[in-house]
Design an enzyme around this catalytic site. Sequence first.
Site, short mmCIF file in Angstrom:
data_model
loop_
_atom_site.label_atom_id
_atom_site.label_comp_id
_atom_site.label_asym_id
_atom_site.label_seq_id
_atom_site.Cartn_x
_atom_site.Cartn_y
_atom_site.Cartn_z
N GLU A 1 -5.02 -7.99 5.08
CA GLU A 1 -3.66 -7.53 4.78
C GLU A 1 -2.91 -8.57 3.95
OE1 GLU A 1 -3.21 -4.52 5.23
OE2 GLU A 1 -4.85 -4.20 6.63
N GLN B 1 0.81 -1.22 0.00
CA GLN B 1 0.00 0.00 0.00
C GLN B 1 0.84 1.27 0.00
OE1 GLN B 1 -2.60 -1.55 3.37
NE2 GLN B 1 -4.05 -0.24 2.29
N CYS C 1 -10.59 0.13 4.23
CA CYS C 1 -9.21 -0.04 3.75
C CYS C 1 -8.63 1.34 3.49
CB CYS C 1 -9.22 -0.86 2.46
SG CYS C 1 -7.57 -1.09 1.74
N LEU C 2 -7.40 1.56 3.93
CA LEU C 2 -6.77 2.87 3.74
C LEU C 2 -6.58 3.20 2.26
CD1 LEU C 2 -4.15 2.82 6.64
CD2 LEU C 2 -6.33 4.04 6.56
NI NI Z 1 -6.54 -2.57 2.97
#
Ligand code: NI
Length: 172
Positions: free
Chosen positions: A136, A51, A93-94
Amino acid sequence: MAVRTILHYPDPRLREKARPVAEITPAIKQLVDDMAETMYAAPGVGLAATQIGEPHRIFVIDTANEDEPSQLRVFINPEIVQRDGEVTWEEGCLSFPGVVEEIDRASKVRVRAMDREGKVFELDADGLLAVAVQHELDHLEGVLMIDRMGALKKRIVDRKMRRRAETRASAR
Ligand code: NI
């Protein structure tokens, strides 16, 4: 330590498959520390290295409530060795700001990984921790929560995120 930029869907780098960590080097420890700082700054419950555009098999999780002391968990080269049951969880989710959707997961998992020092551990997780581990781990395979949504929700979220990305690009 540094707060790093979190990639947002549909950034193609989120689709990269992460490589195993061959050795715990100072650079890997630095990456882990940056990931923790980035997760806490967001704030979020978990963050995978993919990410932030670093395709190594690493993620960090902290599921402690706001009124509890922080409990950082570091997973390097993680694998799920056992899964049991089913649960539907409202996930965020970021990499999908503003999106919360129900996703089906195993309700319990046993995960094996290395910690920041390279020590192997096994963890039995349920509840939010089990969901976070699976979420994750998906990131490390280039799999995103949108891939686990039904066709209609997938279309809606895809359109929303692409519109958001275009708005941000044109505002620059
Ligand atoms: Ni995520």
